[in-house]
Structures are given as structure tokens and as C-alpha cells.
Design a protein around this motif. Structure first.
Motif, PDB file in Angstrom:
ATOM      1  N   SER A 186       1.386   7.895   4.156  1.00 49.13           N
ATOM      2  CA  SER A 186       0.019   8.042   5.038  1.00 49.13           C
ATOM      3  C   SER A 186      -0.777   7.114   3.861  1.00 49.13           C
ATOM      4  N   VAL A 187      -2.269   6.703   4.939  1.00 58.07           N
ATOM      5  CA  VAL A 187      -3.158   6.104   4.224  1.00 58.07           C
ATOM      6  C   VAL A 187      -3.365   6.823   2.612  1.00 58.07           C
ATOM      7  N   GLN A 188      -3.511   8.098   3.538  1.00 58.34           N
ATOM      8  CA  GLN A 188      -4.116   8.719   2.085  1.00 58.34           C
ATOM      9  C   GLN A 188      -2.983   8.945   0.526  1.00 58.34           C
ATOM     10  N   GLN A 189      -2.197   8.861   0.806  1.00 58.06           N
ATOM     11  CA  GLN A 189      -0.844   8.606   0.517  1.00 58.06           C
ATOM     12  C   GLN A 189      -0.838   7.911  -0.722  1.00 58.06           C
ATOM     13  N   ASN A 190      -1.592   6.441  -0.088  1.00 55.28           N
ATOM     14  CA  ASN A 190      -1.537   5.060  -0.448  1.00 55.28           C
ATOM     15  C   ASN A 190      -2.196   4.596  -1.855  1.00 55.28           C
ATOM     16  N   LEU A 191      -3.328   5.529  -1.109  1.00 50.91           N
ATOM     17  CA  LEU A 191      -4.323   5.709  -1.870  1.00 50.91           C
ATOM     18  C   LEU A 191      -3.860   6.406  -3.053  1.00 50.91           C
ATOM     19  N   ALA A 192      -3.945   7.565  -3.386  1.00 53.00           N
ATOM     20  CA  ALA A 192      -3.509   8.091  -3.658  1.00 53.00           C
ATOM     21  C   ALA A 192      -3.181   8.172  -5.030  1.00 53.00           C
ATOM     22  N   TYR A 193      -1.639   7.232  -4.610  1.00 54.56           N
ATOM     23  CA  TYR A 193      -0.492   7.084  -5.376  1.00 54.56           C
ATOM     24  C   TYR A 193      -1.215   6.093  -6.448  1.00 54.56           C
ATOM     25  N   HIS A 194      -2.361   4.480  -5.943  1.00 53.61           N
ATOM     26  CA  HIS A 194      -2.635   3.709  -6.761  1.00 53.61           C
ATOM     27  C   HIS A 194      -3.887   4.572  -7.429  1.00 53.61           C
ATOM     28  N   ALA A 195      -4.404   5.653  -7.180  1.00 52.20           N
ATOM     29  CA  ALA A 195      -5.457   5.823  -7.885  1.00 52.20           C
ATOM     30  C   ALA A 195      -4.757   7.196  -9.057  1.00 52.20           C
TER      31      ALA A 195
ATOM     32  N   LEU B  50      -2.163   5.619 -10.660  1.00 53.40           N
ATOM     33  CA  LEU B  50      -1.626   4.455 -11.430  1.00 53.40           C
ATOM     34  C   LEU B  50      -2.920   3.857 -12.522  1.00 53.40           C
ATOM     35  N   HIS B  51      -4.313   4.110 -11.805  1.00 44.48           N
ATOM     36  CA  HIS B  51      -5.238   3.851 -12.569  1.00 44.48           C
ATOM     37  C   HIS B  51      -5.488   4.938 -13.850  1.00 44.48           C
ATOM     38  N   GLY B  52      -4.876   6.130 -13.762  1.00 48.06           N
ATOM     39  CA  GLY B  52      -4.776   7.336 -14.694  1.00 48.06           C
ATOM     40  C   GLY B  52      -6.814   8.275 -14.417  1.00 48.06           C
ATOM     41  N   MET B  53      -7.291   7.510 -13.397  1.00 50.74           N
ATOM     42  CA  MET B  53      -7.809   8.538 -12.463  1.00 50.74           C
ATOM     43  C   MET B  53      -7.541   9.899 -12.432  1.00 50.74           C
ATOM     44  N   PRO B  54      -8.976  11.236 -12.975  1.00 50.56           N
ATOM     45  CA  PRO B  54      -8.023  12.304 -12.602  1.00 50.56           C
ATOM     46  C   PRO B  54      -8.523  12.555 -11.031  1.00 50.56           C
TER      47      PRO B  54
ATOM     48  N   GLN C 206      -9.909  11.689  -5.552  1.00 48.97           N
ATOM     49  CA  GLN C 206     -10.116  11.662  -4.095  1.00 48.97           C
ATOM     50  C   GLN C 206     -11.835  11.314  -3.820  1.00 48.97           C
ATOM     51  N   ALA C 207     -12.537  11.632  -4.378  1.00 50.25           N
ATOM     52  CA  ALA C 207     -14.426  11.274  -4.158  1.00 50.25           C
ATOM     53  C   ALA C 207     -13.882   9.609  -3.575  1.00 50.25           C
ATOM     54  N   ARG C 208     -13.438   8.885  -4.805  1.00 48.37           N
ATOM     55  CA  ARG C 208     -13.354   7.979  -4.401  1.00 48.37           C
ATOM     56  C   ARG C 208     -13.020   7.117  -3.046  1.00 48.37           C
ATOM     57  N   ILE C 209     -11.779   8.715  -2.683  1.00 50.68           N
ATOM     58  CA  ILE C 209     -10.883   7.520  -1.389  1.00 50.68           C
ATOM     59  C   ILE C 209     -11.623   8.308  -0.537  1.00 50.68           C
ATOM     60  N   ASP C 210     -12.270   9.311  -0.386  1.00 51.02           N
ATOM     61  CA  ASP C 210     -13.256   9.843   0.555  1.00 51.02           C
ATOM     62  C   ASP C 210     -13.706   8.374   1.140  1.00 51.02           C
ATOM     63  N   GLU C 211     -14.618   8.016   0.097  1.00 51.54           N
ATOM     64  CA  GLU C 211     -15.653   7.046   0.182  1.00 51.54           C
ATOM     65  C   GLU C 211     -15.360   5.488   0.604  1.00 51.54           C
ATOM     66  N   GLU C 212     -13.935   5.053   0.087  1.00 48.92           N
ATOM     67  CA  GLU C 212     -14.043   4.033   0.338  1.00 48.92           C
ATOM     68  C   GLU C 212     -13.268   3.700   1.984  1.00 48.92           C
TER      69      GLU C 212
ATOM     70  N   ILE D  56      -7.349  -3.767   0.926  1.00 47.33           N
ATOM     71  CA  ILE D  56      -8.788  -3.355   0.416  1.00 47.33           C
ATOM     72  C   ILE D  56      -9.845  -2.232  -0.013  1.00 47.33           C
ATOM     73  N   ALA D  57      -9.996  -0.705   0.705  1.00 48.66           N
ATOM     74  CA  ALA D  57      -9.860   0.203   0.056  1.00 48.66           C
ATOM     75  C   ALA D  57      -9.117   0.906  -1.009  1.00 48.66           C
ATOM     76  N   ARG D  58      -8.015   0.046  -1.136  1.00 44.89           N
ATOM     77  CA  ARG D  58      -7.592   0.316  -2.163  1.00 44.89           C
ATOM     78  C   ARG D  58      -7.458  -0.016  -3.370  1.00 44.89           C
ATOM     79  N   ALA D  59      -7.401  -1.427  -3.339  1.00 41.73           N
ATOM     80  CA  ALA D  59      -8.448  -2.443  -3.914  1.00 41.73           C
ATOM     81  C   ALA D  59      -9.912  -2.173  -5.033  1.00 41.73           C
ATOM     82  N   LEU D  60     -10.681  -1.280  -4.033  1.00 41.49           N
ATOM     83  CA  LEU D  60     -11.706  -0.396  -4.306  1.00 41.49           C
ATOM     84  C   LEU D  60     -11.987   0.078  -5.138  1.00 41.49           C
ATOM     85  N   LEU D  61     -10.591   1.162  -4.860  1.00 37.81           N
ATOM     86  CA  LEU D  61     -10.732   1.765  -5.798  1.00 37.81           C
ATOM     87  C   LEU D  61     -11.593   2.464  -6.901  1.00 37.81           C
ATOM     88  N   HIS D  62     -11.015   1.749  -7.908  1.00 38.69           N
ATOM     89  CA  HIS D  62     -11.341   1.910  -9.190  1.00 38.69           C
ATOM     90  C   HIS D  62     -13.069   1.169  -9.682  1.00 38.69           C
ATOM     91  N   GLN D  63     -13.519   0.642  -8.428  1.00 38.20           N
ATOM     92  CA  GLN D  63     -14.722   0.488  -8.767  1.00 38.20           C
ATOM     93  C   GLN D  63     -14.996  -0.864  -9.366  1.00 38.20           C
TER      94      GLN D  63
END
Length: 272
Positions: free
Chosen positions: A92-101, A103-107, A112-118, A145-152
Motif C-alpha cells: 500500500s501507499v502507507q507501507q511503501n512510505l513506512a518502509y522508506h522511513a 530505512l532512514h532510521g526514523m522512529p 507516522q507523523a511525517r507520512i501523514d503530513e506528506e 515525491i512524498a517518499r522523497a520528502l519524508l526526511h525533509q
């Protein structure tokens, strides 16, 4: 401070020179289009900017951090959307973004807050639980694009991001990314070989045979950007169909806009 500085960058694949003494900069918070025919060196430059390839000559700085000397600090400022999609179609969209987050070591809570925002920023909040496979091309690009911007990151690279999209989706994607620049202060480098993706207010760099042959505001190239592009890149651009018809960007109100041109061939003068 500039978002991106490319200084004296040259790169060769064996005997074939892909980039030669490339120089340009991108101001923070601006949208810049890098235009060139296929084979001009755009993908090589993206590979160098993302450290898929090591620099052979020259220097690249992202918000003041050298890719060679401070790679972690430089890449932390960078988000990338590649030409070929790297989304998992069966997640899913959510799962793709969570997996990417992850990989970046995000708590998890921060992620989840960043995923919601993006997802809200990309107008995808209601699609979060849908599998990526069910989305159209334009929405998939927005997920990327949302995935690319997760780590701000502060600089977003889009390498032929409109490839495979229908004309309406390409137009919508371009407008969306420019809005991110205006509203969020994001810096964007957009590579393309399609003239109809260029808007009059864009910063424009034209790349040909590994060299920067012109730069300036798109509007400053005159009423017929297609003719300028053909003159700068040679007859092969016309022969391969990259210039199919003239597009006519409106001139900017600022009459001080100028175009910097470097001759594409040493034996002739190239003018926009």
C-alpha cells in the motif's frame, strides 16, 4: 547559500566523455529545469549527484556540503525521484512510505507523523491504504515525491519524472512541484527532454553533449524556445523528434533577464 553548486564536473565512460567541465548553481527555493536531448548527460549528472557514481573531476556541493568531503551531510539534504519507479506495487501507499522511513532510521511515531503530513500535502490521504498497483501514473509519482520528502530534504531532484505520464498528468505534476517551491521553499532540479514542460518563469539550463550550452530564465530565450533549443543542440535534435513544434512562452515582465550561452560547437556561434 546556494542549494546546489556544480563546479568543473567532468565524467567519462572509458573513452566516451559524458560530461565536460560542467558548471552551474541553483539558488535555494527555486525551480530549475535541466533540458537536453537524450544522451546529453542528464542521467550521468543525476548519478553523480546521488553518488551512484563517484566524481572523477570537479566538485558538487549541496547546501555548502561537498559530496566528496561530506557525503552524509550533503545527501541528508537531498530527495530523489528517479525516472524508473522504485515503488513496491504490491504494498500500500502507507507501507511503501513506512518502509522508506525505516530505512532512514526514523522512529515509528515520528515516521507516522511525517507520512501523514506528506500524504496530505500530496493530496493522497484518502489513498493511503490502497495498493500502489491500483494508482494511476500521476498518483504514483506523487507517492514517490512524498517518499522523497519524508526526511525533509531541502533539495529535490526529479529525473525525467513525467516519463510515461499522459499530457494532463504531466502538466499537473509540473504545477504541483512548482507549488512546493513557492509554498514550502523547496529547491528543485527537474531534468527533461520535453520543451512543453518548461514554463517562462523557470530557471533553464540547456545541456548538450555533456556541456552546458546556455542558461537563463526561460522567457529570456525569446518567443520561440523550440527554435533556440534546436539551434543550440544541432540538427540531430530535430531529426530525433525532440522539437516537434514551437512552444511560445510569454516574456517575463523583467526586461533584465539575460541568457548566458556557450557555443555548442567551437566553429559556430550559438544564440538563443
Amino acid at each position: 547559500m546556494n542549494a546546489l553548486e556544480v563546479r568543473g564536473v567532468s565524467f567519462a565512460y572509458g573513452a566516451r566523455q559524458a560530461l565536460t567541465g560542467l558548471d552551474f548553481e541553483l539558488s535555494a527555493g527555486r525551480f530549475a529545469a535541466l533540458l537536453g536531448p537524450n544522451g546529453a548527460g542528464k542521467s550521468t549528472l543525476i548519478a553523480l549527484l546521488t553518488r551512484l557514481y563517484d566524481l572523477q573531476q570537479g566538485d558538487i556541493r549541496i547546501f555548502g556540503h561537498s559530496l566528496a568531503g561530506e557525503p552524509r551531510q550533503a545527501l541528508r539534504q537531498l530527495g530523489v525521484v528517479f525516472q524508473q519507479s522504485t515503488l513496491d506495487l504490491d504494498l500500500s501507499v502507507q507501507q511503501n512510505l513506512a518502509y522508506h522511513a525505516a530505512l532512514h532510521g526514523m522512529p515509528r511515531r515520528e515516521a507516522q507523523a511525517r507520512i501523514d503530513e506528506e500524504l496530505e500535502r500530496q493530496d493522497l490521504g484518502e489513498r493511503r491504504h490502497e495498493k500502489v498497483r491500483t494508482l494511476n501514473g500521476g498518483h504514483r509519482r506523487r507517492v514517490e515525491i512524498a517518499r522523497a520528502l519524508l526526511h525533509q530534504p531541502r533539495l529535490l531532484l526529479l529525473d525525467e519524472a513525467s516519463a510515461g505520464l499522459d499530457p494532463a498528468s504531466r502538466l499537473a505534476l509540473g504545477r504541483h512541484v512548482r507549488n512546493l517551491c513557492r509554498e514550502q521553499g523547496l529547491s528543485v532540479l527537474w531534468t527533461t527532454h520535453l520543451l512543453d514542460e518548461i514554463e517562462p518563469g523557470d530557471e533553464l539550463l540547456i545541456l548538450h553533449r555533456g556541456e552546458r550550452v546556455a542558461r537563463g530564465k526561460a522567457a529570456a530565450f525569446g518567443d520561440d524556445l523550440a527554435t533556440s533549443f534546436a539551434r543550440l543542440t544541432g540538427d540531430e535534435a530535430l531529426g530525433r523528434g525532440y522539437v516537434r513544434e514551437a512552444i511560445r512562452p510569454k516574456r517575463a515582465d523583467d526586461s533584465s533577464d539575460t541568457v548566458s550561452v556557450r557555443a555548442a560547437h567551437p566553429t559556430r556561434e550559438a544564440r538563443p
